[in-house]
Enzyme design. Structure first.
Site, PDB file in Angstrom:
ATOM      1  N   ASP A   9     -17.110 -54.794 -74.723  1.00 39.26           N
ATOM      2  CA  ASP A   9     -15.879 -54.770 -75.496  1.00 39.26           C
ATOM      3  C   ASP A   9     -14.751 -55.208 -74.589  1.00 39.26           C
ATOM      4  O   ASP A   9     -14.790 -54.952 -73.388  1.00 39.26           O
ATOM      5  CB  ASP A   9     -15.604 -53.363 -76.047  1.00 39.26           C
ATOM      6  CG  ASP A   9     -14.633 -53.414 -77.208  1.00 39.26           C
ATOM      7  OD1 ASP A   9     -15.093 -53.458 -78.372  1.00 39.26           O
ATOM      8  OD2 ASP A   9     -13.416 -53.427 -76.944  1.00 39.26           O
ATOM      9  N   CYS A  68     -14.820 -56.289 -91.134  1.00 39.95           N
ATOM     10  CA  CYS A  68     -14.450 -55.298 -92.137  1.00 39.95           C
ATOM     11  C   CYS A  68     -13.272 -55.828 -92.936  1.00 39.95           C
ATOM     12  O   CYS A  68     -12.278 -55.129 -93.145  1.00 39.95           O
ATOM     13  CB  CYS A  68     -14.119 -53.963 -91.489  1.00 39.95           C
ATOM     14  SG  CYS A  68     -12.866 -54.075 -90.245  1.00 39.95           S
ATOM     15  N   CYS A 110     -18.700 -56.708 -79.571  1.00 37.81           N
ATOM     16  CA  CYS A 110     -17.483 -55.917 -79.765  1.00 37.81           C
ATOM     17  C   CYS A 110     -17.940 -54.534 -80.192  1.00 37.81           C
ATOM     18  O   CYS A 110     -18.020 -54.234 -81.384  1.00 37.81           O
ATOM     19  CB  CYS A 110     -16.587 -56.533 -80.841  1.00 37.81           C
ATOM     20  SG  CYS A 110     -16.239 -58.259 -80.529  1.00 37.81           S
ATOM     21  N   ASP A 134     -19.363 -57.916 -84.268  1.00 38.60           N
ATOM     22  CA  ASP A 134     -18.527 -57.225 -85.254  1.00 38.60           C
ATOM     23  C   ASP A 134     -17.097 -57.598 -84.913  1.00 38.60           C
ATOM     24  O   ASP A 134     -16.387 -56.880 -84.215  1.00 38.60           O
ATOM     25  CB  ASP A 134     -18.752 -55.712 -85.128  1.00 38.60           C
ATOM     26  CG  ASP A 134     -17.941 -54.942 -86.158  1.00 38.60           C
ATOM     27  OD1 ASP A 134     -17.809 -53.720 -86.005  1.00 38.60           O
ATOM     28  OD2 ASP A 134     -17.440 -55.561 -87.110  1.00 38.60           O
ATOM     29  N   GLY A 159     -20.817 -46.994 -82.421  1.00 42.30           N
ATOM     30  CA  GLY A 159     -21.700 -46.539 -83.484  1.00 42.30           C
ATOM     31  C   GLY A 159     -22.853 -47.495 -83.712  1.00 42.30           C
ATOM     32  O   GLY A 159     -24.010 -47.099 -83.812  1.00 42.30           O
ATOM     33  N   LYS A 160     -22.520 -48.790 -83.781  1.00 36.79           N
ATOM     34  CA  LYS A 160     -23.579 -49.751 -84.056  1.00 36.79           C
ATOM     35  C   LYS A 160     -24.505 -49.887 -82.854  1.00 36.79           C
ATOM     36  O   LYS A 160     -25.721 -50.047 -83.005  1.00 36.79           O
ATOM     37  CB  LYS A 160     -22.978 -51.105 -84.411  1.00 36.79           C
ATOM     38  CG  LYS A 160     -22.105 -51.035 -85.648  1.00 36.79           C
ATOM     39  CD  LYS A 160     -21.698 -52.420 -86.095  1.00 36.79           C
ATOM     40  CE  LYS A 160     -20.775 -52.355 -87.286  1.00 36.79           C
ATOM     41  NZ  LYS A 160     -19.439 -51.863 -86.965  1.00 36.79           N
ATOM     42  N   ALA A 190     -17.038 -51.237 -79.419  1.00 37.65           N
ATOM     43  CA  ALA A 190     -16.305 -49.979 -79.553  1.00 37.65           C
ATOM     44  C   ALA A 190     -16.237 -49.555 -81.023  1.00 37.65           C
ATOM     45  O   ALA A 190     -16.073 -50.406 -81.882  1.00 37.65           O
ATOM     46  CB  ALA A 190     -14.902 -50.127 -78.990  1.00 37.65           C
ATOM     47  N   PRO A 191     -16.331 -48.271 -81.364  1.00 37.12           N
ATOM     48  CA  PRO A 191     -16.569 -47.115 -80.507  1.00 37.12           C
ATOM     49  C   PRO A 191     -18.022 -46.775 -80.235  1.00 37.12           C
ATOM     50  O   PRO A 191     -18.318 -45.685 -79.792  1.00 37.12           O
ATOM     51  CB  PRO A 191     -15.922 -45.975 -81.304  1.00 37.12           C
ATOM     52  CG  PRO A 191     -16.154 -46.372 -82.710  1.00 37.12           C
ATOM     53  CD  PRO A 191     -16.105 -47.861 -82.759  1.00 37.12           C
TER      54      PRO A 191
END
Lengths: 672, 180
Positions: free
Chosen positions: A433, A534, A409, A477, A414-415, A411-412
């Site tokens: 994604d 999160c 997953c 994530d 960064g990871k 998006a966006p």
């Protein structure tokens, strides 16, 4: 009261401020209007209008009012009195003593009578040069002012103030101003509160209401008392139950805050500070309602949070959610170094600092004179705007060069880009994604940051590994309820309920199983899955990982992050695997980053255990050949009890088997 | 995803050659493996052979971006280079233009480069030659076409255009949606 003033010096005042103003027109007119015709000429446009002087020279008009209100008297000094001013009205005399108005309004405008003071009238030589007039006016005003100290227009203060000293008059003025203001404010506030329900109210400026609330505050200092039983018992309308004073008054945020603090104090030391005959439940119920109202949370979410956090920490958590977390960026080591980037940004006027000892690429931005998301360095791909907590899962994943990684997953992006930079653009990353809209930002970010080893795809995460499998590491994530990022999205406070959380949990369980199945346990360097969300909810975190532990041949390993709270091994009526202690939780109030949960799993066998009843140990399942490879790895205490020991079941002596079974039975008493 | 046809390959290499000349060979034969170009939904992607294997196993409908996008073919089969290729053009560029700090922002907004913003320019740049635009700190900002040759650039007045803008890194923010 002080010394008495010479009564002859003082001018008595007229009826009141507004009354005086209303009379201003006539007053001015009477003073200025010359014998007919003086102001009729073309050069004097506007001068013939009554009240023009009032508008142009307001200070003068005040002085004039003062003077004229005094009426006839000794030159220069007119005693003012309530009666006197009223009685002496303008006669509508013009400056030269003519009666009536000199313009066409004389028919219907009947000016008030006032005695013209000839002695003062001599200065009223109006000419087109207003400045001369002003100065003479000012002199006059000063003459008068010295006696009255400019307490003229101050409303209520009139005849009583004759005896006051100048300083006392000024103080009175100040006080009356403030009273006037505060009266207005409290009126407005009451209106607002009447209109808005407190559930939707944010923290406004706090005003203390006088009277019963002061009483309440005093009471709290001494001992916190619950509101009366009748009010407490009703749980229907929040408005009713929260008003301590008569129901007509809306609850005050300040009062609620005080009550929360008082309540917390009692609950901390319940035995000492409790009220007789009141249960802890009542205190807790009141606290819950108060906090829901004060911080604008739904009841459901607040109850969940009360289960997770102990009470003092809960307040910190709620407070931390009101404030945004600091902006952080991650250096893109594919293109630059943190040192150089920091220098370049400082030259642009950005105030920054390294993120912490635990990160070699993070920078925290305190403030900036340029938009951080639009500097030429950003556009050139030298850094990425990313929350500090998002760096952690990738650090836990620890991707090595030349590995195959799946980011389920992404998006966006960064990871994903962090993974690529740790791998130095070697190996392969599949960035997936399910949301095509958000994938555009992934593509944009990957291109901008110069990531060349990534393939972007748009599949549902649950389709893996059918689409592609055999990865060395997988990062999941998972989409979650977002309770850890309330500071970014306050809507979460109210729009999440039981169904949402359970739906998220269900999706996460499916995704984690797919993720585990996509990993190749036999990979030389890998075989790891990192699961992160999160969110702070146990249903989405520990429960999901525990589910995975039961359903697949995986075990938890240390994340490699040496800070953060440990995951829960038990929660309310649920019991999780003890190895969940190696999972990490991060909170906004303790670590100043978004709420996060990270768990790292190691897959030790590619076989998928068949679906079975929980009490029976696995009799078939794991191929014994692959197990010995991974069984010899360190941290024996992390081995999953059921699966790994099931393989060796035949080898265990009988008493040990029985003991193991009975231990298992004890561990899961609730499962039928 | 399919390999490029002859005509397409020629078009792409021609375009690339405008900026990097004969160095195209360096793009294909790299020390860390061979790279190739593939076409996917009218866009040309540049990826290594290893990545090709991975990308080939992804279903075509789900594949969004294999590797780095260099540009796309328009409806009339002309090849248009996009800013995402900048990282590969910049190291091999033959003709470079440096822009003064004051007019960096202007170029990043999509405007042409004026003489007043011109810092340095490579010698013997022909007119209408493909150039890569850098900031004074040697950060690649984009690419374009020289509007005047170097000699002419010296003589022309300050408000004249010296480089026609074709692509700049500001597009990552302005046109994020159209990158793919």
């Amino acid at each position: 009261m002080g010394r008495k003033l010479d009564p002859t010096r003082k001018e008595k005042r007229g009826p009141g401020r507004k009354a005086r103003k209303q009379r201003g027109a006539e007053v001015e007119l009477a003073r200025f209007l010359p014998p007919a015709g003086r102001f009729g000429g073309p050069g004097c446009a506007g001068l013939a209008e009554p009240g023009w002087a009032d508008r142009r020279f307001p200070s003068r008009s005040r002085a004039a009012k003062r003077r004229l209100g005094a009426g006839s008297g000794p030159a220069g000094r007119r005693p003012l009195g309530a009666g006197g001013g009223g009685g002496r009205e303008l006669t509508g005399q013009t400056a030269r003593g003519q009666s009536g108005f000199s313009d066409s309004n004389s028919k219907w405008l009947a000016p008030a009578k006032a005695k013209k003071t000839q002695s003062k009238g001599n200065h009223v030589e109006l000419s087109s040069d207003g400045e001369v007039e002003e100065s003479s006016w000012e002199m006059e005003e000063e003459e008068d002012g010295s006696s009255e100290e400019m307490v003229d227009d101050y409303g209520a203060s009139s005849s009583e103030e004759e005896e006051l000293l100048p300083i006392e008059k000024a103080a009175l003025k100040q006080k009356s101003d403030r009273e006037g203001l505060s009266e207005d404010d409290s009126e407005e506030e009451e209106e607002e509160e009447e209109e808005a329900e407190e559930a939707t109210k944010q923290k406004m400026g706090q005003k203390e209401e006088a009277g019963p609330d002061l009483q309440l505050n005093l009471d709290i200092d001494e001992q916190f008392k619950l509101p009366t039983k009748s009010l407490c018992a009703s749980s229907v309308a929040i408005g009713d139950s929260l008003t301590v004073s008569p129901p007509a008054e809306p609850p005050d945020l300040h009062v609620i805050h005080q009550r929360i603090q008082g309540n917390m104090e009692v609950l901390q030391d319940f035995a000492m500070k409790r009220e007789e005959g009141r249960t802890r439940q009542e205190y807790l119920a009141l606290l819950r309602r108060d906090m829901a109202a004060y911080y604008s949370y739904s009841d459901f979410l607040l109850s969940k949070l009360m289960d997770i956090f102990p009470l003092p920490e809960l307040i910190n958590f709620l407070e931390a959610n009101e404030v945004p977390r600091p902006v952080t960026i991650r250096t893109n080591t594919l293109k630059t170094r943190r040192r150089d980037l920091a220098q370049a940004l400082i030259n642009r006027g950005v105030n920054l600092d390294p993120l912490g000892k635990w990160s070699k690429t993070g920078l925290v931005i305190y403030d900036s004179s340029v938009p951080i998301g639009a500097t030429p360095e950003y556009l050139a791909g030298h850094y990425m705007l990313q929350g500090a907590s998002s760096l952690l899962p990738v650090m836990a994943l620890a991707p090595q060069e030349n590995e195959r990684i799946l980011d389920m997953c992404c998006a966006p992006g960064g990871k994903t880009s962090y993974i690529a930079q740790l791998m130095k653009n070697t190996g392969m990353i599949l960035a997936n994604d399910s949301n095509a809209e958000r994938l555009r930002s992934v593509v944009g970010n990957l291109h901008r940051l110069g990531v060349t080893n990534a393939v972007v795809s748009n599949c549902d995460g649950r389709q893996f590994p059918k689409v592609l499998g055999g990865f060395d590491r997988v990062l999941l994530d998972a989409p979650c309820s977002g309770t850890g990022v309330i500071s970014k999205d306050p809507a979460v406070k109210t729009n999440k309920d039981e169904k949402d959380i359970l739906r998220c949990a269900h999706l996460q369980k499916e995704l984690i199983l797919s993720a585990i199945d996509s990993v190749n346990a036999a990979s030389e360097t890998g075989g790891y899955i990192v699961y992160c969300t999160c969110s702070v909810m146990v249903e989405e975190n520990e429960w999901v990982v525990d589910y995975a532990l039961k359903k697949r041949n995986v075990r938890l390993v240390a994340t490699g992050l040496d800070f953060g709270k440990e995951g829960f091994t038990r929660f309310k009526d649920r019991r999780f695997h003890p190895s969940l202690k190696s999972a990490r939780r991060f909170y906004p109030h303790t670590h100043n980053m978004d709420g996060f949960f990270i768990a790292k799993l190691k897959k030790f066998s590619n076989a998928i255990p068949q679906a079975q009843k929980d009490e029976e140990p696995a009799a078939e399942a794991a191929a014994p050949s692959t197990v010995p490879d991974t069984v010899t790895e360190p941290s024996p205490k992390k081995k999953k009890l059921e699966r790994s020991k099931a393989d060796k079941e035949q080898k265990l002596p009988q008493p040990a088997l029985k003991k193991k079974r009975s231990l298992q039975a004890q561990r899961r008493p609730l499962k039928a | 995803m399919r390999p490029l046809t002859e005509a397409e390959t020629r078009a792409v290499f021609e375009k690339l050659g405008k900026y990097i000349g004969e160095n195209i060979q360096l793009l294909v034969d790299r020390p860390d493996g061979t790279y190739c170009f593939r076409l996917h939904r009218d866009r040309v992607y540049y990826l290594s052979e290893k990545l090709l294997k991975l990308a080939a196993s992804v279903p075509r409908d789900s594949l969004v971006a294999p590797g780095t996008c260099f540009g796309k073919f328009t409806k009339s089969q002309k090849f248009r280079l996009s800013v995402t290729a900048l990282d590969f053009l910049a190291p091999y560029a033959k003709y470079k233009v440096w822009v003064k700090p004051g007019s960096e922002q202007s170029f990043l907004y999509g405007n042409h480069v004026l003489k007043s913003g011109l810092g340095r320019i490579t010698e013997s740049t022909a007119q209408y030659q493909g150039v890569v635009v850098y900031s004074m700190a040697d950060v690649p900002l984009g690419f374009g076409v020289a509007a005047k040759s170097t000699q002419e650039c010296r003589k022309v007045d300050p408000l004249a255009i010296v480089v026609f803008h074709q692509a700049d890194v500001g597009e990552y923010v302005r046109n994020e949606d159209t990158l793919t």
